[in-house]
Design a protein around this motif. Structure first.
Motif, PDB file in Angstrom:
ATOM      1  N   GLY A 382       0.837  -1.193   0.000  1.00 25.67           N
ATOM      2  CA  GLY A 382       0.000   0.000   0.000  1.00 25.67           C
ATOM      3  C   GLY A 382       0.868   1.237   0.000  1.00 25.67           C
ATOM      4  O   GLY A 382       2.056   1.180   0.341  1.00 25.67           O
ATOM      5  N   MET A 383       0.289   2.362  -0.377  1.00 32.38           N
ATOM      6  CA  MET A 383       0.999   3.630  -0.374  1.00 32.38           C
ATOM      7  C   MET A 383       0.658   4.355   0.927  1.00 32.38           C
ATOM      8  O   MET A 383      -0.352   5.060   1.022  1.00 32.38           O
ATOM      9  CB  MET A 383       0.611   4.460  -1.586  1.00 32.38           C
ATOM     10  CG  MET A 383       1.022   3.847  -2.928  1.00 32.38           C
ATOM     11  SD  MET A 383       2.817   3.943  -3.272  1.00 32.38           S
ATOM     12  CE  MET A 383       3.378   2.314  -2.759  1.00 32.38           C
ATOM     13  N   ALA A 384       1.509   4.157   1.944  1.00 30.11           N
ATOM     14  CA  ALA A 384       1.210   4.659   3.281  1.00 30.11           C
ATOM     15  C   ALA A 384       1.252   6.179   3.358  1.00 30.11           C
ATOM     16  O   ALA A 384       0.626   6.778   4.238  1.00 30.11           O
ATOM     17  CB  ALA A 384       2.193   4.068   4.283  1.00 30.11           C
ATOM     18  N   ASP A 413      -2.833   7.232  -6.956  1.00 29.18           N
ATOM     19  CA  ASP A 413      -2.141   7.054  -8.236  1.00 29.18           C
ATOM     20  C   ASP A 413      -0.716   6.639  -7.915  1.00 29.18           C
ATOM     21  O   ASP A 413      -0.003   7.348  -7.197  1.00 29.18           O
ATOM     22  CB  ASP A 413      -2.165   8.369  -9.026  1.00 29.18           C
ATOM     23  CG  ASP A 413      -1.501   8.258 -10.403  1.00 29.18           C
ATOM     24  OD1 ASP A 413      -0.964   7.177 -10.723  1.00 29.18           O
ATOM     25  OD2 ASP A 413      -1.514   9.253 -11.148  1.00 29.18           O
ATOM     26  N   ALA A 414      -0.293   5.480  -8.403  1.00 24.69           N
ATOM     27  CA  ALA A 414       1.059   4.989  -8.162  1.00 24.69           C
ATOM     28  C   ALA A 414       1.727   4.664  -9.489  1.00 24.69           C
ATOM     29  O   ALA A 414       1.067   4.254 -10.451  1.00 24.69           O
ATOM     30  CB  ALA A 414       1.035   3.759  -7.259  1.00 24.69           C
ATOM     31  N   ASP A 415       3.029   4.846  -9.555  1.00 23.68           N
ATOM     32  CA  ASP A 415       3.797   4.577 -10.763  1.00 23.68           C
ATOM     33  C   ASP A 415       4.764   3.420 -10.535  1.00 23.68           C
ATOM     34  O   ASP A 415       5.202   3.167  -9.400  1.00 23.68           O
ATOM     35  CB  ASP A 415       4.580   5.825 -11.193  1.00 23.68           C
ATOM     36  CG  ASP A 415       3.657   6.958 -11.634  1.00 23.68           C
ATOM     37  OD1 ASP A 415       2.561   6.654 -12.144  1.00 23.68           O
ATOM     38  OD2 ASP A 415       4.041   8.133 -11.467  1.00 23.68           O
ATOM     39  N   GLY A 461      -1.913  11.026  -3.754  1.00 22.74           N
ATOM     40  CA  GLY A 461      -2.784  10.297  -2.850  1.00 22.74           C
ATOM     41  C   GLY A 461      -2.023   9.239  -2.073  1.00 22.74           C
ATOM     42  O   GLY A 461      -0.836   8.975  -2.309  1.00 22.74           O
ATOM     43  N   SER A 462      -2.711   8.622  -1.140  1.00 18.71           N
ATOM     44  CA  SER A 462      -2.136   7.547  -0.335  1.00 18.71           C
ATOM     45  C   SER A 462      -3.284   6.792   0.324  1.00 18.71           C
ATOM     46  O   SER A 462      -4.444   7.186   0.220  1.00 18.71           O
ATOM     47  CB  SER A 462      -1.185   8.098   0.731  1.00 18.71           C
ATOM     48  OG  SER A 462      -1.890   8.955   1.624  1.00 18.71           O
TER      49      SER A 462
END
Length: 474
Positions: A382-384, A413-415, A461-462
């Motif tokens: 996850g993107m903490a 949004d993750a890359d 975001g996260s």
């Protein structure tokens, strides 16, 4: 007590009996109706031996599982009290069909039916007194949206108090749905399997979460009338949605579909035993290949366990073998959804090679080592924070092609970046938009085996919602 039985009793006895009848069936609140069968006094006891749960495929009581729940909770001695909660009254026949069956079972002191037709009834003092004094609460069939409306009321806490003291909970049909932590609430209407697979974000699909969280039953969505109404497909859509939207902690969601006449009994140790007719446990343990609004579902490799009467399933230590596999491609499910040959050569949750991130893993030096995982492998995390980076270490042999497909939840949004052993970027996938998936592939042309790093970075975001990167080598 039938009035004709008062014929030769004393005046005092007549008055006492009449008062009992009036108290047993009375409208205790403007929108609530109460009928009590059996003893007028509740059992008083300091300890109980539950919790115990009955998950029924239709609204009626399955006597075998209910008898076991009663026996387990009371430890085989004494009696207990049951409350049945209904969102509407029966349209014909007895006004207390569940209690009619329950009061005939050994070990039952009383059974009280409450018909509650308004959300505010969840705060009715007499309802909550009856529930807290009971040792088992059964939710009748009907409309689970009415039950979901009791979330946050005193009644939710009262039912939870029954379970906490060693009692139990259960239900059939709509009552089965409300007893899972992720509830398909049908508040927008009922959805068919065909509709759900054609669009897993169909407007008829809505969920209630954060209500009942029973021990050993986490990340579960219940479904009922399972085979008769062909609901495997919609359960698959519910599970894909739950994984995609982060409703199930850990990136895996479990469906429990029970056929009409069936009952899944869950004991205090987390072991489920099936009674009556079949049930199905369905696992989605990775992100769907496609689960977006107005597009058909694509999901490869649902794991399915078929539970025949008498079989057991360990929800505390969930099995890693014994399932069969079924997939959905462009909204079309595989054939033979309700039968399959179980996989026996498997390992890890659901049989897949998987690795969940463990922080800190924000650099190559602290990367999670995925180099030993068999293909295909699932990497989850996850993107903490808005600046989070997750590194995974991988190895690629000469002439081998590695493909990475990452399903990103709608929370951020993750890359995706592909790095060599020195940290130089060899490839990237930087699609715009929250919930937009990322993918890339790489072929090693040099001799020998090389070390590489997969880097997932938060762009905007996260959140704790789980991404899943499926890594395939060929």
């Amino acid at each position: 007590m039938p009035l004709r039985s008062l014929r030769f009793t004393s005046t005092a006895a007549v008055l006492t009996a009449l008062a009992s009848v009036l108290m047993a069936h009375q409208p205790a609140h403007a929108a609530a109706d109460r009928i009590r069968l059996g003893s007028a006094a509740d059992v008083t006891r300091s300890t109980w031996n539950g919790p115990a749960f009955t998950m029924n495929g239709a609204g009626g009581i399955v006597t075998a599982s209910m008898t076991r729940a009663i026996d387990d909770i009371r430890g085989g001695t004494g009696t207990l009290d049951v409350v049945v909660l209904a969102g509407s009254a029966p349209t014909s026949g007895s006004k207390t069909p569940e209690c009619d069956t329950i009061t005939a079972l050994p070990g039952v002191n009383s059974c009280t039916t409450w018909t509650l037709t308004a959300a505010s009834d969840g705060n009715n003092p007499q309802v909550n007194t009856d529930v807290r004094n009971a040792e088992f609460v059964y939710f009748a069939g009907g409309d689970q949206c009415r039950y979901a409306a009791w979330k946050g009321t005193a009644l939710e806490a009262s039912v939870e108090a029954v379970v906490a003291k060693g009692g139990g909970s259960g239900g059939g049909s709509a009552g089965h749905h409300i007893n899972s932590p992720i509830v398909y609430d049908a508040c927008n209407g009922s959805v068919t399997s065909t509709e759900a697979l054609a669009n897993p974000y169909n407007r008829y699909i809505s969920f209630t979460t954060g209500m009942f969280e029973w021990p050993n039953y986490g990340s579960v969505i219940n479904d009922s009338h399972f085979v008769t109404r062909d609901r495997m497909g919609r359960t698959m859509a519910f599970l894909a949605r739950s994984v995609k939207d982060g409703l199930a902690p850990g990136g895996a969601a479990w469906g429990v579909g029970v056929e009409e006449g069936g009952s899944l009994y869950l004991d205090r140790d987390g072991t489920a035993t099936q009674y009556g007719k079949d049930a199905y446990v369905v696992l989605a343990d990775h992100q769907p290949e496609q689960a977006v609004d107005k597009k058909p579902l694509t999901y490869s490799g649902f794991k399915i366990w078929r539970l025949t009467p008498g079989s057991a399933f360990d929800f505390k230590n969930r099995p890693t073998c014994g399932y069969y596999l079924r997939s959905v491609t462009n909204g079309v499910a595989d054939a033979n959804l309700y039968n399959g040959t179980p996989v026996t050569a498997c390992g890890g949750q659901g049989g897949g090679a998987a690795l969940a991130e463990s922080e800190p893993n924000d650099t190559r030096d602290t990367a999670d080592d995925a180099s030993g995982l068999a293909s295909p492998a699932s990497l989850t995390g996850g993107m903490a924070s808005a600046g989070d980076r997750d590194y995974f270490k991988l190895s690629v042999n000469s002439g081998q092609t590695l493909s990475v497909n990452c399903s990103v939840p709608s929370a951020y949004d993750a890359d995706l970046y592909w790095l060599d052993a020195n940290g130089s970027t060899l490839d990237r996938s930087v699609n715009d938009g929250v919930g937009t998936d990322e993918s890339l592939s790489f072929t090693r042309t040099a001799a020998g085996t090389g070390t590489y790093y997969l880097d997932m970075e938060a762009y905007s975001g996260s959140g704790s919602a789980t991404y899943t990167c499926t890594v395939t080598k060929s």
